[in-house]
Motif scaffolding. Structure first.
Motif, PDB file in Angstrom:
ATOM      1  N   VAL A 118       2.767  10.239   6.388  1.00 51.96           N
ATOM      2  CA  VAL A 118       1.654   9.292   6.288  1.00 51.96           C
ATOM      3  C   VAL A 118       2.097   7.997   6.956  1.00 51.96           C
ATOM      4  O   VAL A 118       3.135   7.426   6.600  1.00 51.96           O
ATOM      5  N   ASN A 119       1.328   7.553   7.907  1.00 51.60           N
ATOM      6  CA  ASN A 119       1.656   6.356   8.676  1.00 51.60           C
ATOM      7  C   ASN A 119       0.907   5.148   8.121  1.00 51.60           C
ATOM      8  O   ASN A 119      -0.315   5.169   8.005  1.00 51.60           O
ATOM      9  N   THR A 120       1.641   4.091   7.772  1.00 47.41           N
ATOM     10  CA  THR A 120       0.991   2.852   7.328  1.00 47.41           C
ATOM     11  C   THR A 120       1.117   1.758   8.380  1.00 47.41           C
ATOM     12  O   THR A 120       0.662   0.640   8.162  1.00 47.41           O
ATOM     13  N   MET A 151       0.922  14.229  11.007  1.00 45.43           N
ATOM     14  CA  MET A 151       0.895  12.833  10.571  1.00 45.43           C
ATOM     15  C   MET A 151      -0.544  12.359  10.471  1.00 45.43           C
ATOM     16  O   MET A 151      -1.388  12.728  11.283  1.00 45.43           O
ATOM     17  N   VAL A 152      -0.815  11.534   9.458  1.00 42.31           N
ATOM     18  CA  VAL A 152      -2.138  10.950   9.303  1.00 42.31           C
ATOM     19  C   VAL A 152      -1.973   9.494   8.892  1.00 42.31           C
ATOM     20  O   VAL A 152      -0.956   9.117   8.299  1.00 42.31           O
ATOM     21  N   ASN A 153      -2.950   8.672   9.223  1.00 40.19           N
ATOM     22  CA  ASN A 153      -2.911   7.264   8.825  1.00 40.19           C
ATOM     23  C   ASN A 153      -3.390   7.104   7.391  1.00 40.19           C
ATOM     24  O   ASN A 153      -4.311   7.802   6.951  1.00 40.19           O
ATOM     25  N   ILE A 154      -2.812   6.166   6.689  1.00 44.29           N
ATOM     26  CA  ILE A 154      -3.205   5.958   5.300  1.00 44.29           C
ATOM     27  C   ILE A 154      -4.670   5.548   5.197  1.00 44.29           C
ATOM     28  O   ILE A 154      -5.376   5.940   4.267  1.00 44.29           O
ATOM     29  N   ASP A 155      -5.173   4.799   6.184  1.00 42.98           N
ATOM     30  CA  ASP A 155      -6.583   4.400   6.157  1.00 42.98           C
ATOM     31  C   ASP A 155      -7.511   5.601   6.317  1.00 42.98           C
ATOM     32  O   ASP A 155      -8.621   5.610   5.780  1.00 42.98           O
ATOM     33  N   ASP A 156      -7.062   6.622   7.053  1.00 48.32           N
ATOM     34  CA  ASP A 156      -7.876   7.830   7.201  1.00 48.32           C
ATOM     35  C   ASP A 156      -8.002   8.567   5.867  1.00 48.32           C
ATOM     36  O   ASP A 156      -9.053   9.129   5.554  1.00 48.32           O
ATOM     37  N   ARG A 211       0.836  -1.206   0.000  1.00 51.66           N
ATOM     38  CA  ARG A 211       0.000   0.000   0.000  1.00 51.66           C
ATOM     39  C   ARG A 211       0.874   1.260   0.000  1.00 51.66           C
ATOM     40  O   ARG A 211       0.580   2.237  -0.695  1.00 51.66           O
ATOM     41  N   ALA A 212       1.954   1.237   0.773  1.00 46.28           N
ATOM     42  CA  ALA A 212       2.849   2.394   0.838  1.00 46.28           C
ATOM     43  C   ALA A 212       3.510   2.662  -0.508  1.00 46.28           C
ATOM     44  O   ALA A 212       3.605   3.813  -0.950  1.00 46.28           O
ATOM     45  N   LEU A 213       3.965   1.613  -1.168  1.00 46.65           N
ATOM     46  CA  LEU A 213       4.628   1.784  -2.462  1.00 46.65           C
ATOM     47  C   LEU A 213       3.657   2.301  -3.517  1.00 46.65           C
ATOM     48  O   LEU A 213       4.030   3.112  -4.374  1.00 46.65           O
ATOM     49  N   GLU A 214       2.418   1.851  -3.450  1.00 45.28           N
ATOM     50  CA  GLU A 214       1.443   2.349  -4.412  1.00 45.28           C
ATOM     51  C   GLU A 214       1.186   3.839  -4.208  1.00 45.28           C
ATOM     52  O   GLU A 214       1.091   4.604  -5.170  1.00 45.28           O
ATOM     53  N   LEU A 215       1.099   4.257  -2.953  1.00 45.25           N
ATOM     54  CA  LEU A 215       0.936   5.682  -2.670  1.00 45.25           C
ATOM     55  C   LEU A 215       2.145   6.469  -3.168  1.00 45.25           C
ATOM     56  O   LEU A 215       2.001   7.554  -3.743  1.00 45.25           O
ATOM     57  N   GLU A 258       5.678  14.859  -3.758  1.00 44.10           N
ATOM     58  CA  GLU A 258       6.934  14.126  -3.661  1.00 44.10           C
ATOM     59  C   GLU A 258       6.823  13.170  -2.476  1.00 44.10           C
ATOM     60  O   GLU A 258       6.604  13.603  -1.347  1.00 44.10           O
ATOM     61  N   TYR A 259       6.960  11.875  -2.741  1.00 42.46           N
ATOM     62  CA  TYR A 259       6.813  10.881  -1.680  1.00 42.46           C
ATOM     63  C   TYR A 259       8.151  10.194  -1.404  1.00 42.46           C
ATOM     64  O   TYR A 259       8.918   9.890  -2.322  1.00 42.46           O
ATOM     65  N   TYR A 260       8.408   9.942  -0.121  1.00 42.64           N
ATOM     66  CA  TYR A 260       9.619   9.256   0.320  1.00 42.64           C
ATOM     67  C   TYR A 260       9.203   8.157   1.295  1.00 42.64           C
ATOM     68  O   TYR A 260       8.442   8.413   2.233  1.00 42.64           O
ATOM     69  N   VAL A 261       9.702   6.936   1.065  1.00 41.79           N
ATOM     70  CA  VAL A 261       9.325   5.796   1.904  1.00 41.79           C
ATOM     71  C   VAL A 261      10.408   5.550   2.951  1.00 41.79           C
ATOM     72  O   VAL A 261      11.594   5.457   2.627  1.00 41.79           O
ATOM     73  N   PHE A 262       9.992   5.432   4.204  1.00 41.07           N
ATOM     74  CA  PHE A 262      10.897   5.170   5.325  1.00 41.07           C
ATOM     75  C   PHE A 262      10.484   3.851   5.981  1.00 41.07           C
ATOM     76  O   PHE A 262       9.372   3.747   6.515  1.00 41.07           O
ATOM     77  N   ALA A 263      11.355   2.842   5.934  1.00 43.64           N
ATOM     78  CA  ALA A 263      11.078   1.549   6.563  1.00 43.64           C
ATOM     79  C   ALA A 263      11.754   1.501   7.930  1.00 43.64           C
ATOM     80  O   ALA A 263      12.942   1.823   8.057  1.00 43.64           O
ATOM     81  N   VAL A 264      10.993   1.120   8.959  1.00 38.58           N
ATOM     82  CA  VAL A 264      11.531   1.101  10.320  1.00 38.58           C
ATOM     83  C   VAL A 264      11.076  -0.162  11.044  1.00 38.58           C
ATOM     84  O   VAL A 264      10.047  -0.748  10.722  1.00 38.58           O
ATOM     85  N   ASP A 265      11.869  -0.559  12.030  1.00 36.69           N
ATOM     86  CA  ASP A 265      11.449  -1.617  12.948  1.00 36.69           C
ATOM     87  C   ASP A 265      10.981  -0.980  14.252  1.00 36.69           C
ATOM     88  O   ASP A 265       9.836  -1.113  14.650  1.00 36.69           O
ATOM     89  N   GLU A 266      11.873  -0.241  14.901  1.00 35.59           N
ATOM     90  CA  GLU A 266      11.512   0.527  16.091  1.00 35.59           C
ATOM     91  C   GLU A 266      11.372   1.990  15.693  1.00 35.59           C
ATOM     92  O   GLU A 266      12.282   2.564  15.104  1.00 35.59           O
ATOM     93  N   LEU A 267      10.242   2.588  16.022  1.00 37.86           N
ATOM     94  CA  LEU A 267       9.973   3.970  15.621  1.00 37.86           C
ATOM     95  C   LEU A 267      10.309   4.919  16.768  1.00 37.86           C
ATOM     96  O   LEU A 267       9.712   4.853  17.839  1.00 37.86           O
ATOM     97  N   ASP A 268      11.281   5.790  16.528  1.00 39.06           N
ATOM     98  CA  ASP A 268      11.696   6.797  17.507  1.00 39.06           C
ATOM     99  C   ASP A 268      11.245   8.157  16.988  1.00 39.06           C
ATOM    100  O   ASP A 268      11.754   8.653  15.982  1.00 39.06           O
TER     101      ASP A 268
END
Length: 232
Positions: A184-186, A198-203, A149-153, A160-170
């Motif tokens: 945008v939070n997925t 920040m907003v959720n992608i589902d919102d 879903r993130a990649l499609e967005l 301009e979109y930038y994807v950030f992959a995280v395990d622990e979110l600080d």
């Protein structure tokens, strides 16, 4: 890293005293709880004989309540705090009464607090529309990954979109990327409670701002959109 999950069942008596029962309005009750008390839910149902047991809810997942909301007029949440019942109120649009069997406290969830969450979400949706550079947060955790879903967005041409992959979110690390106007939070949808901008992608999808092209089954199914991890 290996992880062991242990189901810690509460041993306290969750039944409501007579003086609390006398204050409950006469209505079709739905009952929800957390996993610690789920095995004792029948004790509450014996006191509210016409109540509908929806089962366990999470702070990010009120699917159990959403599925039966048309069959009830209001909710009784058995547990502590407001983190879980706020999600029930937001997803069903119904009032939630709170019974904390540990402290023996009873009350109703503050509707002003629920409205504050709704208003905050509307404000963030507006900010997203005006943003030019958007960071998309993707979690690598099991049950939270929403990469497809993130990649499609990110392939959309409106910003301009930038994807950030995280395990622990600080949250402090967001300051390292000050070129990002908005996020945008997925991952877990309650992450956005802790930060403005920040907003959720589902919102975005629910508000009709964003329409993704793939069929729903083409995406990963995160824990807040399924019964994964829930005792029903």
């Amino acid at each position: 890293m290996r992880v062991m999950h242990i189901h810690a069942k509460s041993t306290i008596d969750i039944r409501m005293p007579e003086e609390v029962l006398e204050t409950l309005p006469s209505q079709r009750w739905g009952v929800v709880t957390t996993i610690q008390h789920e095995h004792k839910l029948s004790d509450i149902l014996s006191q509210l004989r016409s109540a509908l047991p929806a089962g366990q809810v999470l702070g990010c997942n009120a699917v159990a309540a959403q599925e039966v909301k048309d069959k009830v007029d209001g909710w009784l949440f058995v547990g502590s705090g407001v983190f879980h019942p706020i999600q029930v109120a937001l997803k069903t649009g119904q009032k939630v009464w709170l019974w904390n069997p540990s402290t023996r406290e009873f009350g109703i969830l503050d509707e002003d607090l629920v409205e504050k969450f709704r208003a905050q979400k509307q404000g963030e949706l507006s900010r997203f529309l005006h943003a030019k550079r958007v960071g998309i947060i993707v979690s690598t955790k099991i049950g939270q990954k929403n990469l497809v879903r993130a990649l499609e967005l990110s392939r959309k041409k409106d910003k301009e979109y930038y994807v950030f992959a995280v395990d622990e979110l600080d949250m402090r690390r967001f300051e390292d990327f000050n070129f990002i106007d908005f996020w945008v939070n997925t991952a877990c949808p309650r992450i956005s409670d802790e930060r403005s901008g920040m907003v959720n992608i589902d919102d975005l999808i629910d508000a009709g701002i964003l329409k993704l092209e793939k069929e729903p089954m083409a995406y990963e199914v995160p824990i807040w959109k399924s019964s994964m991890g829930l005792k029903r």
